[in-house]
Enzyme design. Structure first.
Site, mmCIF file in Angstrom:
data_model
loop_
_atom_site.group_PDB
_atom_site.id
_atom_site.type_symbol
_atom_site.label_atom_id
_atom_site.label_comp_id
_atom_site.label_asym_id
_atom_site.label_seq_id
_atom_site.Cartn_x
_atom_site.Cartn_y
_atom_site.Cartn_z
ATOM 1 N N GLY A 178 13.962 129.299 -28.735
ATOM 2 C CA GLY A 178 13.427 130.394 -28.648
ATOM 3 C C GLY A 178 14.059 131.011 -29.836
ATOM 4 O O GLY A 178 15.040 131.373 -30.240
ATOM 5 N N GLY A 180 12.989 134.398 -30.715
ATOM 6 C CA GLY A 180 12.857 135.879 -30.373
ATOM 7 C C GLY A 180 14.177 136.406 -30.873
ATOM 8 O O GLY A 180 15.181 135.909 -31.683
ATOM 9 N N ILE A 182 17.140 137.240 -29.461
ATOM 10 C CA ILE A 182 18.501 136.531 -29.112
ATOM 11 C C ILE A 182 18.552 135.150 -29.835
ATOM 12 O O ILE A 182 19.871 135.012 -30.534
ATOM 13 C CB ILE A 182 18.626 136.075 -27.628
ATOM 14 C CG1 ILE A 182 18.553 137.614 -26.652
ATOM 15 C CG2 ILE A 182 19.731 135.380 -27.220
ATOM 16 C CD1 ILE A 182 18.121 137.396 -25.178
ATOM 17 N N HIS A 438 20.326 159.822 -52.867
ATOM 18 C CA HIS A 438 20.203 158.652 -53.826
ATOM 19 C C HIS A 438 22.006 158.669 -53.955
ATOM 20 O O HIS A 438 22.698 159.357 -54.203
ATOM 21 C CB HIS A 438 19.617 159.040 -55.176
ATOM 22 C CG HIS A 438 19.703 157.983 -56.176
ATOM 23 N ND1 HIS A 438 18.881 156.834 -56.133
ATOM 24 C CD2 HIS A 438 20.500 158.028 -57.203
ATOM 25 C CE1 HIS A 438 19.285 156.186 -57.254
ATOM 26 N NE2 HIS A 438 20.192 156.863 -57.989
#
Length: 459
Positions: A178, A180, A182, A438
């Site tokens: 997987g 994704g 996780i 900045h």
């Protein structure tokens, strides 16, 4: 079951003490409503105990490992000697324990009645907890989610994220099933810890829900880090023996490693809780509540991961607050899932809110949108940090910015302004005059807005 006529009654009775449930409880008591919060394990749910918090603790340890390994590049002569997983776990457990103690104390102080035990909906106003009935003028279902396994037997060398967070030692190699959120987070951690990692993702790319520009940058960064991945082919089976675990793809290709992490998403925890028997509308285990999170049955609401959509702890918090205010008659504003901020804490980090370029084209028309990318190579703070990446803005032509996306080291910290831009429907012309300090990575959002407004400063 005991006589419900004598059952203790609350204005709001909540089933589940995770992110969604406990936030509903806290907001409801603020609004002078009596609250019963039912939890079978520990309040805090997946996020606190086996999800967001422990995972991000591991990610911090991983960041320190990378810093030690790369110190010489910045003139600091450090070296990574070893990873002590027992100490990493101890640190992670300490963070979780501290947050758990704080949450339990807060619930007690706010006078939320926490009911320990397994609850089951047995009437439109009644939840049975291990044989004891409790009644609620309003019922809130918040039973959460669990790791999907796709029929794969978990044990031994095959793990979900829950087991992975409690490993006593590091493997030499790992397959992450997987790609994704996780999956890429664990892959990132393990690579930093020195593990040989391969991600297997059935869809055509890693993090497939992100903007194509972000995906391209992540895949390039992972290749540079030595994280291998195979996309576009689904797995067929996962096996293990005494020596290794093996993943076989539908095209016959195989991968072997010491362990396999099954990271194919999370599913709702609703089975056997009595929802269907009471007429609560369901679809593939999810509760199909309306946009105001009402189920259409009595005064029963559903919140968090059991409601279809992005499964995020902060979405759960928002749902909980929303429902408490809805019950109190405050008519809260609905926040669409697309406008919920998202951060993936791999290295480099990903942040996004609003529409990706393809989704915006689908929603508003391809010729009705325009985009602007700002490369972090031009950002002073990013150069100091040694990170590359981009900020990408998506706007409706002559209209508001409807999507903000970014990738780079620490870029998740920019999600705050990003979600304000999208949710307050800011135009690039609104952002252009605003001052971004900045040197910060925050300037990159300002630079992208200047370019989109037709007056780039450094481009």
């Amino acid at each position: 079951m005991a006589d419900t006529a004598t059952a203790q009654e609350f204005d709001v009775l909540i089933l589940g003490g995770g992110s969604a449930g406990y936030s509903a409880a806290l907001r409801a008591v603020q609004l002078d409503l009596s609250v019963g919060l039912i939890e079978k394990a520990k309040v805090g749910g997946t996020c606190l105990h086996t999800g967001c918090i422990p995972t991000k603790a591991y990610l911090h340890s991983a960041e320190l490992a990378e810093n030690a390994r790369e110190g010489a590049k910045y003139g600091i002569n450090t070296a990574l000697e070893s990873i002590d997983m027992a100490k990493v776990r101890e640190y992670k457990d300490g963070v979780v324990a501290g947050k758990f103690k704080g949450l339990t104390g807060l619930l007690k102080m706010k006078k939320v009645t926490v009911i320990e035990g397994s609850g089951r909906l047995v009437g439109q106003d009644t939840i049975d907890v291990d044989g004891v009935p409790y009644k609620g003028k309003n019922i809130v279902l918040a039973s959460g989610s669990t790791a999907k396994t796709m029929g794969i037997e978990i044990g031994g060398r095959i793990l979900t994220s829950t087991e992975a967070l409690n490993m006593e030692s590091l493997p030499k190699s790992a397959i992450v099933l997987g790609g994704g959120v996780i999956g890429v987070e664990f892959a990132s951690v393990w690579k930093s810890f020195g593990v040989d990692v391969t991600i297997v993702e059935g869809l055509p790319s890693l993090v497939p829900n992100e903007d194509p520009s972000i995906i391209k940058n992540l895949e390039r960064a992972f290749k540079k880090r030595g994280i291998k991945f195979n996309t576009g082919t689904f797995f067929e089976k996962v096996e293990q023996n005494d020596d290794a675990a093996k993943v076989t793809l539908s095209d016959g290709k195989t991968f072997e490693a010491d362990i396999v992490l099954v990271a194919v998403g999370r599913g709702p925890v609703t089975e056997g809780l009595g929802y269907e028997e009471q007429g609560v509308p369901m679809d593939r285990g999810f509760v199909t509540a309306n946009e105001r999170l009402h189920t259409g049955v009595g005064n029963i609401y559903a919140i968090g991961d059991i409601v279809p959509g992005v499964q995020l702890a902060h979405r759960g918090y928002q749902h909980g607050i929303f429902v408490a205010e809805e019950i109190a008659g405050l008519n809260p504003v609905v926040v669409e899932d697309v406008n919920i901020p998202k951060v993936t804490f791999c290295e480099p980090e990903i942040m996004s809110v609003g529409y990706s370029e393809p989704k915006a084209a689908e929603k508003f028309g391809k010729d009705a949108i325009e985009t602007q990318e700002y490369n972090l190579a031009g950002n002073g703070k990013s150069s100091i940090l040694g990170t590359s990446g981009i900020i990408k803005l998506v706007r409706v032509k002559d209209g508001p910015i409807v999507g903000v996306h970014g990738i780079g080291g620490r870029i998740g910290e920019q999600i705050g302004e990003s979600q304000l831009i999208v949710n307050w429907e800011a135009y690039p012309e609104d952002l252009a005059p605003l001052i971004h300090a900045h040197p910060t990575q925050n300037e990159s959002i300002g630079e992208a807005a200047l370019a989109l407004a037709g007056k780039p400063l450094h481009g």
